[in-house]
Design a protein around this motif. Structure first.
Motif, short mmCIF file in Angstrom:
data_model
loop_
_atom_site.label_atom_id
_atom_site.label_comp_id
_atom_site.label_asym_id
_atom_site.label_seq_id
_atom_site.Cartn_x
_atom_site.Cartn_y
_atom_site.Cartn_z
N LEU A 192 33.59 -22.26 -12.21
CA LEU A 192 33.70 -21.92 -10.69
C LEU A 192 33.35 -22.58 -9.98
O LEU A 192 34.13 -22.47 -8.70
CB LEU A 192 33.59 -20.52 -10.97
N LYS A 238 34.73 -27.07 -11.15
CA LYS A 238 36.09 -27.08 -11.72
C LYS A 238 35.78 -27.39 -13.36
O LYS A 238 34.57 -27.43 -13.72
CB LYS A 238 36.86 -28.30 -11.58
N GLU A 253 39.31 -19.03 -13.48
CA GLU A 253 39.69 -19.67 -12.24
C GLU A 253 40.57 -19.06 -11.24
O GLU A 253 40.59 -19.08 -10.05
CB GLU A 253 39.88 -21.39 -12.69
N TYR A 254 41.72 -18.79 -11.92
CA TYR A 254 42.95 -18.11 -11.03
C TYR A 254 42.99 -16.83 -11.15
O TYR A 254 44.10 -15.99 -11.17
CB TYR A 254 44.19 -18.87 -11.57
N GLU A 302 39.42 -13.04 -8.49
CA GLU A 302 38.62 -14.14 -7.84
C GLU A 302 39.52 -14.56 -6.46
O GLU A 302 38.88 -14.82 -5.49
CB GLU A 302 38.62 -15.25 -8.76
#
Length: 702
Positions: A309, A312, A420-421, A425
């Motif tokens: 996070l 990357k 991540e997506y 978040e």
């Protein structure tokens, strides 16, 4: 050039618990104490990572009855610096009642919306998504940490078996699962079915430990980390990372290469948002970037969600051969390398996106690995860039341990994407405060130790810029830094001693600025002297000293800053702090007035060339800035008093009365003007002169 060496061994993690200190504390205070101790060592958990909790009996403010309350680290924050108001407080009976609301994995995220309804005592601290993971473990005190040694085991292909071998049944094991409500129920089930466990390892993620008291929980956490570290140290295969592939360049050469690459990279990745950089050439980094397994392991990506996070899923490895260090070749290939990385990242988003996924974010790398040199990291602010680098060092340590005893396994791509997506978040990102007006900007302030220099730096820091201060006076520079640390913090302020009349020292100042922050956006040329003497008493030495500092010095710094800004290709702003005397001649100060006039004209000349590359150049003309000025503390004050036939103690009042507005001009007034001309507020102004003199008709610009 040297071969890569092994990373230095660190002493075992030691308990810092002090019974005498703890004896005076309440249960919430003991939780805070434990949290701060755990967060003080990055080997225990990374910055901003980990959670702690305690289940505490408290009086309900509404019913007057005793109830069980979960104190747990709230959303955001860092364990090492958290205060009591950083913890969320929730009714345990309401958290248990949520089990009846749970509708399965496909409805995980809706459970977060119920957490505010469980709040105890109207606590405004938002509960994190990890709250259920703490709530349902049937123990009074719970720690969730991300130690490198534990994650190394968690990221092994044979993680489950190794957990049993190393910990001998003290720790349970759960397969990888994204943190959330269902994982909280699984932790509860395992802890309940095996009551003798001291904790649980989460595959690819981290460690949960627990205890009946705050102290026992803390010490069990450290015991498990020490056990993991000891086992890894005794069993790790040599050579590490497949052995040495490339030489490591000397420290001075590494820094010079990084300083040359950083502005070029920064310019290429700052089209949508200005980035700030950090350079790290620690022993851990150098061992990794010089190894045979660098490219292979870097491509696998990180394992722990906290790591990727921040960094990357994977870094960009630059094509550089330290045995033939051709930096120009790397610079020539940057566009191709970056576009390939962006294309790969966009393809990753396209492969993994869900119907509800947010649009692709900034596709540029965060981490850049350079064989024989070190690691660069770029982010929206200096602290985030530095911390991203620290997180990647965590990832390096994990890969060293995992690959040394088994086979390192990165997080599956789809799982990485889903974190991540994650919509939760994304919601957190959308709640972030609007950046300040100079966020992502780097400023260099010459004459930074003086009153005007410090006031300018303070103003720029308050508006979100990072500031490099330079001055010829080392002692005064350190004092200025100490004052400004209270404003901007250690990441945003730096100093470098330098004499602006020396070409080599000016280049060293600019190199230090690029190495520290990644480049340069704002130059405030403020270094100065003052002298007064009748023409016939003006020696060549006095004349030349004024020319050297106020003309040659401004030329050298301006030329160097212009070259750096031009290389970045993202524009910039220069502000020359000149003087009313540059427009209005004063008797008895020919050397000073002439030099200041030249300074103003130099600014106009640079403005003509700068416009084509987006570099704006403007001038601020102060007059009689007496308070806080080192110039006026010296001989200049006596000279101007003598020239005006007044007592030196009356000099400020004399200049105030001489002004049209009858006001004193302060360093903060100059700082406001500098900020205006350096910021986008004056984005369509260049070649201008702004007088800050409380009104002087003779100095009106024409």
């Amino acid at each position: 050039m040297t071969a890569n060496s092994q990373t230095p061994a660190q002493p075992p993690i030691a308990s810092k618990w002090d019974d005498a200190v703890a004896a005076k504390m309440s249960e919430p205070e003991l939780l805070l104490y434990r949290s701060n101790l755990l967060g003080s060592d990055l080997r225990v958990t990374n910055f901003g990572g980990g959670n702690t909790s305690a289940k505490v009996t408290m009086r309900d403010h509404l019913t007057g009855e005793d109830v069980q309350v979960l104190w747990v680290k709230g959303s955001g924050g860092d364990l090492g610096s958290i205060k009591l108001d950083g913890f969320s407080t929730l009714y345990m009976d309401k958290l248990n009642a949520l089990k009846k609301r749970y509708r399965g994995l496909e409805h995980e995220d809706e459970m977060v919306d119920y957490l505010p309804h469980c709040t105890f005592n109207l606590n405004p601290r938002a509960a994190s998504i990890d709250t259920p993971l703490h709530a349902y473990i049937p123990k009074a005190h719970v720690d969730h940490m991300h130690p490198d040694a534990i994650i190394a085991i968690a990221a092994c292909a044979d993680s489950k078996r190794l957990t049993e071998v190393i910990f001998g049944g003290q720790l349970g094991w759960l397969p990888w699962q994204r943190p959330g409500y269902d994982l909280g129920l699984k932790l509860e089930a395992l802890a309940t079915s095996q009551p003798n466990l001291k904790g649980i390892i989460l595959e690819g993620h981290g460690l949960f430990t627990w205890g009946d008291t705050a102290k026992s929980c803390y010490e069990i956490t450290l015991d498990m980390i020490r056990l993991a570290e000891q086992w890894l140290n005794e069993n790790i295969k040599q050579p590490v990372f497949g052995g040495v592939k490339t030489v490591t360049l000397p420290a001075e050469q590494r820094a010079a290469i990084a300083a040359k690459l950083m502005p070029a990279l920064r310019g290429r990745i700052s089209a949508d948002e200005r980035k700030l950089g950090d350079f790290n050439d620690s022993a851990e980094v150098l061992q990794f970037v010089g190894s045979n397994d660098l490219v292979k392991l870097a491509a696998l990506g990180t394992s722990c969600p906290d790591h990727f996070l921040r960094t990357k899923i994977r870094p960009l490895v630059l094509d550089f051969d330290p045995s033939n260090p051709d930096v120009d070749a790397v610079l020539a290939g940057l566009d191709t390398a970056l576009e390939a990385y962006r294309a790969d990242y966009r393809a990753y988003h396209e492969r993994c996106k869900r119907p509800t996924s947010p649009a692709v974010r900034d596709a540029n790398p965060i981490i850049y690995l350079i064989p024989g040199v070190g690691m660069l990291s770029f982010a929206k602010d200096k602290a985030t860039a530095r911390i991203a680098g620290e997180f990647y060092i965590n990832a390096i340590n994990v890969m060293r341990g995992a690959n040394g005893v088994d086979k390192y396994v990165g997080l599956p791509e789809q799982e990485a994407f889903d974190i991540e997506y994650w919509l939760l978040e994304e919601a957190k990102l959308q709640r972030m405060p609007k950046p300040k007006s100079l966020a992502g900007r780097v400023a260099l302030v010459t004459g930074g130790a003086g009153g005007i220099g410090q006031a300018v730096a303070r103003q720029l820091l308050q508006e979100g810029a990072c500031v490099m201060l330079t001055d010829i006076d080392a002692a005064a520079l350190e004092e200025a830094k100490a004052n400004l640390l209270k404003v901007g913090g250690k990441d945003a302020i730096a100093t470098v001693q330098g004499n602006i009349t020396s070409e080599s020292e000016v280049e060293a100042v600019l190199t230090a600025t690029a190495l520290r922050f990644g480049g340069l956006d704002i130059l405030v040329s403020n270094a100065g002297i003052a002298s007064a003497a009748p023409l016939e008493d003006t020696t060549l030495e006095i004349w030349q000293r004024n020319q050297d500092i106020l003309v040659t010095g401004y030329f050298l710094v301006g030329r160097g800053a212009f070259r750096l800004m031009k290389q970045q290709k993202i524009g910039g702003a220069m502000v020359f702090v000149a003087s009313k005397n540059g427009l209005v001649a004063s008797a008895g100060a020919s050397a000073y007035c002439t030099a200041k006039a030249a300074e103003i004209h130099l600014a106009r000349c640079i403005a003509l060339e700068g416009a084509a590359v987006g570099v704006r150049v403007n001038v601020v003309n102060p007059d009689a800035v007496i308070r806080g000025s080192r110039i006026w503390d010296g001989k200049w004050k006596e000279e101007r008093a003598a020239s005006n036939k007044i007592d030196s103690d009356n000099i400020e009042e004399f200049y105030r009365q001489r002004s049209m507005l009858k006001l004193s001009v302060l360093p903060e007034d100059i700082a406001e003007a500098v900020y205006f001309l350096a910021s986008d507020k004056s984005g369509k102004s260049t070649g201008n002169v702004l007088n800050v003199d409380a009104g002087n008709a003779a100095a009106f610009t024409r």
